[in-house]
Design an enzyme around this catalytic site. Structure first.
Site, PDB file in Angstrom:
ATOM      1  CG  HIS A 100     132.449 -45.432  34.710  1.00  0.00           C
ATOM      2  ND1 HIS A 100     132.890 -44.343  33.996  1.00  0.00           N
ATOM      3  CD2 HIS A 100     131.161 -45.647  34.306  1.00  0.00           C
ATOM      4  CE1 HIS A 100     131.933 -43.909  33.208  1.00  0.00           C
ATOM      5  NE2 HIS A 100     130.861 -44.690  33.370  1.00  0.00           N
ATOM      6  CG  HIS A 107     129.570 -52.618  28.694  1.00  0.00           C
ATOM      7  ND1 HIS A 107     128.199 -52.640  28.893  1.00  0.00           N
ATOM      8  CD2 HIS A 107     129.854 -51.402  28.150  1.00  0.00           C
ATOM      9  CE1 HIS A 107     127.682 -51.489  28.476  1.00  0.00           C
ATOM     10  NE2 HIS A 107     128.663 -50.722  28.028  1.00  0.00           N
TER      11      HIS A 107
END
Length: 204
Positions: free
Chosen positions: A58, A142
Site C-alpha cells: 500500500h 512510495h
C-alpha cells in the site's frame, strides 16, 4: 503498547477499544489488483530480507501512531470531510532508505502528482485539526517492498540495478483507507477501520 482491540457489540465493521486502550493507525491507498501483482513480482531476489506480504502492499498517506478511543473516533469522522477526485498513480523505479550505508527499507517509488500531493495535504490538515502533532517529514510517496536488518548494501545494489527501469501504470484509485495495525511476533495485521471515496468534484 498496542491495546487488544475487540469487535463492536453492534456488529459494525472495524475495531472498538476498551477504555484506556490505544490503537495504532495509519491512512493509506491500496493498490488495484493488477498493480499489486506487478509490484509483488519485485518481492524477491535479495537474500535475508523480510518481504512485505503482497496483500499488505500500500501507499501510506499518513502514519498516525498510537491514539486513544476519543482521538480515533474524531479522526475517523473528520477524514470524511476530505473532498478529492480519483488519484492516478504511476509506479516507477526502486530504491532504498537510507540512500547511503546499510539499507533498512526497499521501496518502489510513486510519481508526485498534484492530485496525490493535494490529497496528502488534506489528510495532514485533518490530522492536525483532530489533535495530532504535525508531520515534519517531507511526503515521499512510495510502497515498502521489504525491511532489512544487517544486510550489506553490496547485496542490494544488483537488485536496485536490475529493477531501475520498473514502471507500472498509470492506475486510478477511487478511495483511501483508515487502517489499524496490530503488531505481533508474526508481523503486523492490518484492519480497515473506514474507507473514504475519491469522487469527481461536480462544478458549481
Amino acid at each position: 503498547m498496542v491495546g487488544q482491540p475487540v469487535r463492536q457489540e453492534t456488529g459494525a465493521d472495524g475495531l472498538a477499544l476498551v477504555p484506556g486502550e490505544t490503537i495504532r493507525l495509519f491512512t493509506a491507498i491500496d493498490l488495484p489488483e493488477e498493480a499489486k501483482r506487478a509490484v509483488s513480482r519485485l518481492c524477491r531476489g535479495v537474500p535475508g530480507v523480510r518481504w512485505v506480504n503482497p496483500d499488505q502492499l500500500h501507499l501510506t498517506l499518513r502514519f498516525i501512531g498510537e491514539v486513544d478511543r476519543r482521538l480515533f473516533e474524531r479522526i475517523k469522522v473528520n477524514l470524511a470531510d476530505i473532498v478529492s477526485p480519483p488519484v492516478t498513480l504511476t509506479l516507477q523505479s526502486v530504491g532504498s532508505f537510507p540512500v547511503s550505508g546499510p539499507p533498512r527499507v526497499l521501496w518502489v517509488g510513486i510519481e508526485r502528482t498534484e492530485a496525490l500531493v493535494s490529497l496528502h495535504t488534506q489528510v495532514e490538515q485533518v490530522m492536525v485539526a483532530s489533535g495530532c502533532d504535525a508531520e515534519t517529514r517531507r511526503f515521499s510517496p512510495h510502497i515498502t517492498l521489504a525491511r532489512l536488518k544487517d544486510i550489506p548494501r553490496s547485496l542490494v545494489v544488483p537488485y536496485l540495478a536490475e529493477h531501475a527501469s520498473f514502471i507500472e501504470g498509470p492506475v486510478e484509485v477511487r478511495e483511501f483507507l483508515l487502517y489499524s495495525s496490530l503488531l505481533s511476533r508474526q508481523g503486523s495485521r492490518h484492519t480497515v477501520e473506514a474507507s473514504y471515496p475519491l469522487a469527481a468534484v461536480e462544478a458549481p
